[in-house]
Design an enzyme around this catalytic site. Structure first.
Site, PDB file in Angstrom:
ATOM      1  N   THR A  99       1.077  -1.251   0.346  1.00  0.00           N
ATOM      2  CA  THR A  99      -0.091  -0.345  -0.065  1.00  0.00           C
ATOM      3  C   THR A  99       0.785   1.084  -0.439  1.00  0.00           C
ATOM      4  OG1 THR A  99      -2.178  -1.092   1.152  1.00  0.00           O
ATOM      5  CG2 THR A  99      -1.895   0.728   1.212  1.00  0.00           C
ATOM      6  N   CYS A 352     -10.630  -5.702   1.357  1.00  0.00           N
ATOM      7  CA  CYS A 352     -10.776  -4.644   1.958  1.00  0.00           C
ATOM      8  C   CYS A 352     -12.276  -4.450   1.443  1.00  0.00           C
ATOM      9  CB  CYS A 352      -9.522  -4.176   1.161  1.00  0.00           C
ATOM     10  SG  CYS A 352      -9.230  -4.172  -0.675  1.00  0.00           S
TER      11      CYS A 352
HETATM   12  C1  LIG Z   1      -2.227  -6.696  -5.336  1.00  0.00           C
HETATM   13  C2  LIG Z   1      -1.805  -5.934  -4.552  1.00  0.00           C
HETATM   14  N1  LIG Z   1      -1.801  -4.418  -3.832  1.00  0.00           N
HETATM   15  C3  LIG Z   1      -1.378  -4.576  -2.844  1.00  0.00           C
HETATM   16  C4  LIG Z   1      -2.185  -4.791  -1.536  1.00  0.00           C
HETATM   17  C5  LIG Z   1      -2.197  -4.572  -0.590  1.00  0.00           C
HETATM   18  O1  LIG Z   1      -0.717  -4.880   0.213  1.00  0.00           O
HETATM   19  P1  LIG Z   1       0.226  -4.015   1.743  1.00  0.00           P
HETATM   20  O2  LIG Z   1      -1.180  -5.051   2.715  1.00  0.00           O
HETATM   21  O3  LIG Z   1       1.901  -5.406   1.693  1.00  0.00           O
HETATM   22  O4  LIG Z   1      -0.279  -2.694   2.131  1.00  0.00           O
HETATM   23  C6  LIG Z   1      -2.204  -6.012  -1.567  1.00  0.00           C
HETATM   24  C7  LIG Z   1      -2.855  -6.732  -0.368  1.00  0.00           C
HETATM   25  O5  LIG Z   1      -3.411  -7.080  -0.116  1.00  0.00           O
HETATM   26  C8  LIG Z   1      -2.766  -6.357  -3.010  1.00  0.00           C
HETATM   27  O6  LIG Z   1      -3.260  -7.886  -3.119  1.00  0.00           O
END
Ligand SMILES: Cc1ncc(COP(=O)(O)O)c(C=O)c1O
Length: 428
Positions: A99, A352
Site C-alpha cells: 500500500t 478490503c
Molecule cells: C495487488 C495488491 N496490491 C497491494 C496490496 C496491499 O498490500 P499491503 O497489505 O502490503 O499494504 C495487496 C494486498 O492485499 C494486493 O493484493
C-alpha cells in the site's frame, strides 16, 4: 540459507494453509485444518528472531557496533530482495507494505514531474490503494486515464497505446490481479512505456516470488512488493526504484532522510530481514511451488466443475497465476456459501471490499453480471496447501452449492426449463 528444505516445508505445513487470497485456500486448525491468509514461512521467522532479541541496534546508527550489525543485516536483506527481481540493492527502498509502495510510486512520480507532466494511466482493476492514490491526485489537478479491461481481465495494448498524452508521466498496471489472478502482459507494457520515455510502475504484490520477475527484461521502472504475500511478515514491503534511467520521486514523508531520502523513518530490522529471507526462499522454491500449486489448482477446478453445473471461472484461463482462482456459482448467494464454509478461509471479494455487499468492482470491470458477481468465491492455493485441504474444500463446496441450490426458487425454475432472462418481474 539452505535449499528448499523438507524441514522448512514440514514446519510450514504445521501452520497449514488453504487461504483465500494469494497463498492458500486456508483452513483453521481450530475447526478443521485449512488456514486463512498467507502463513509466514517458519524459515522467515527463524531469520528474524535474532533481530527481535539479541541484535536490537538501530540500523541507521553509525557510531556503534550494535548499529553496524543491524545495518549489515538490513543491507543483506536489501540484496536478497534485489536478487529476486534482478535489481541492484541500491534500487530497493524498504516500506511498510505494498500500500505504501504504491502510494509512494504513484504520488511520488506524479508530484515530482508535475511542472511538465500532469497525466497518469492506470487500469480499472487495480488494487484500491492504486485507485485511491490516483483519485487523490485528481483532486490535485492531475488527469488520470483508467483503462478498461477485456472480458478476460487483460488490458488491450492498443487502448494503452492510444491513452498516452504528451504529458503522461507514469503508467501503473498491476502484474497479477489479487481477485481473479490474471497476469497482465508486463513485458509488452514495459516496451511500450520505454519507447515513449514514460515511467512504468507495477504493483507486483501478488506476483513476486510466485512467477519470475526481472525488472530489466520487463523494463519496469518502479515495482511494489509486499512481505505478507510471499510468506514473509506483515507490515513490511519494498519499492523498487530504477537508477538508470533514473526515476525521481517526491517523498511522502518528511524526516531523517533514510532510504536515500525517499522514505524517512527507521527501517524495522527484523521485518526487513524477514522480507529478505522470504525473497530468498521464494527464489529457491518458486519453480517447485509453481508446479505444485498448478496441480492443486487444476485438481480443485476440475473436481468442482465436473460435479457442479453452471460454474464460471473468472479471468483468463491461460494468462494467470494458478494460485488465485475465482469461481462464480450461478444461483448461489456467495455470502451464504461462505458462511457454510466457515472453516475454510475463502472470500467473496478482495479483503478490503468484502465487508460491503457491493459486488466486486473487478468482476464488474470484466463484465460479470450482477447476479453472477454476487455468487463468486475466491480460492487461494499456496506453498503450504495440501491435497487433503483441497479435497476437503472441494467436497464441502460441492455439498453446500447443491444444498443452497435446492433451496433456491431460481434454480428450481431453471431446472423446469424456464429462461430467467425472459421473466418480467412485477415491481411494487
Ligand atoms: C495487488 C495488491 N496490491 C497491494 C496490496 C496491499 O498490500 P499491503 O497489505 O502490503 O499494504 C495487496 C494486498 O492485499 C494486493 O493484493
Amino acid at each position: 540459507m539452505g535449499s528448499p528444505s523438507a524441514a522448512g516445508r514440514e514446519r510450514g505445513g504445521a501452520a497449514k494453509g488453504l487461504a483465500a487470497t494469494s497463498a492458500g485456500v486456508g483452513t483453521v486448525e481450530r475447526s478443521r485444518k485449512l488456514v486463512v491468509c498467507v502463513p509466514q514461512d517458519p524459515r522467515v521467522l527463524d531469520s528474524m528472531l535474532p533481530y527481535l532479541t539479541a541484535y536490537y541496534g538501530n540500523p541507521h546508527s553509525r557510531t556503534h557496533a550494535y548499529g553496524w550489525e543491524s545495518e549489515a543485516a538490513m543491507e543483506n536483506a536489501r540484496r536478497q530482495v534485489a536478487d529476486l527481481i534482478g535489481a541492484d540493492s541500491r534500487e530497493i527502498i524498504f516500506t511498510s507494505g505494498a500500500t505504501e509502495s504504491n502510494n509512494m510510486a504513484i504520488k511520488g512520480v506524479a508530484r515530482f514531474y508535475k511542472s511538465r507532466k500532469k497525466h497518469i494511466i492506470t487500469t480499472q482493476t487495480e488494487h484500491k490503494c492504486v485507485l485511491d492514490s490516483c483519485r487523490s491526485l485528481e483532486t490535485e489537478g492531475f488527469r488520470v486515464t483508467y483503462l478498461p479491461v477485456k472480458k478476460n481481465g487483460l488490458i488491450d495494448l492498443k487502448e494503452l497505446e492510444a491513452a498516452f498524452q504528451p504529458d503522461t508521466s507514469l503508467v501503473s498496471v498491476m502484474t497479477v490481479n489479487n481477485e481473479i489472478g490474471v497476469k497482465q502482459p508486463i513485458c509488452d507494457i514495459g516496451e511500450i512505456c520505454r519507447a515513449r520515455k514514460v515511467f512504468f510502475h507495477t504493483d507486483a504484490a501478488q506476483a513476486i516470488g510466485k512467477i519470475p520477475m526481472d525488472v530489466n527484461n520487463m523494463k519496469i521502472d518502479l515495482m511494489s512488493i509486499s512481505g505478507h504475500k510471499i510468506y514473509g511478515p506483515k507490515g513490511v514491503g519494498a519499492l523498487y526504484v530504477r537508477r538508470r534511467p533514473r526515476v525521481r520521486l517526491e517523498p511522502l514523508q518528511s524526516g531523517g532522510g533514510q532510504e536515500r531520502g525517499l522514505r524517512s523513518g527507521t527501517v524495522p530490522t527484523p521485518l526487513a530481514v524477514g522480507l529478505g529471507a522470504a525473497c530468498e526462499v521464494a527464489q529457491q522454491e518458486m519453480e517447485y511451488d509453481h508446479k505444485r500449486i498448478l496441480q492443486l489448482a487444476e485438481r480443485l477446478v476440475t473436481k468442482i466443475m465436473s460435479e457442479v453445473p453452471d460454474v464460471v471461472m473468472n479471468g483468463d484461463r491461460e494468462h494467470r497465476y494458478p494460485g488465485c482462482i475465482n469461481l462464480s456459482f450461478a444461483y448461489v448467494e456467495g455470502e451464504s456459501l461462505l458462511m457454510a464454509l466457515k472453516d475454510v478461509a475463502l472470500s467473496s471479494g478482495s479483503a478490503c471490499t468484502s465487508a460491503s455487499l457491493e459486488p466486486s468492482y473487478v468482476l464488474r470491470a470484466i463484465g460479470t453480471d450482477e447476479d453472477l458477481a454476487h455468487s463468486s468465491i475466491r480460492f487461494g492455493i499456496g506453498r503450504f496447501t495440501t491435497e487433503e485441504e483441497v479435497d476437503y474444500t472441494v467436497q464441502k463446496c460441492i455439498q453446500h452449492v447443491k444444498r443452497l441450490r435446492e433451496m433456491s426458487p431460481l434454480w428450481e425454475m431453471v431446472q423446469d426449463g424456464i429462461d430467467l432472462k425472459s421473466i418480467k418481474w412485477t415491481q411494487h
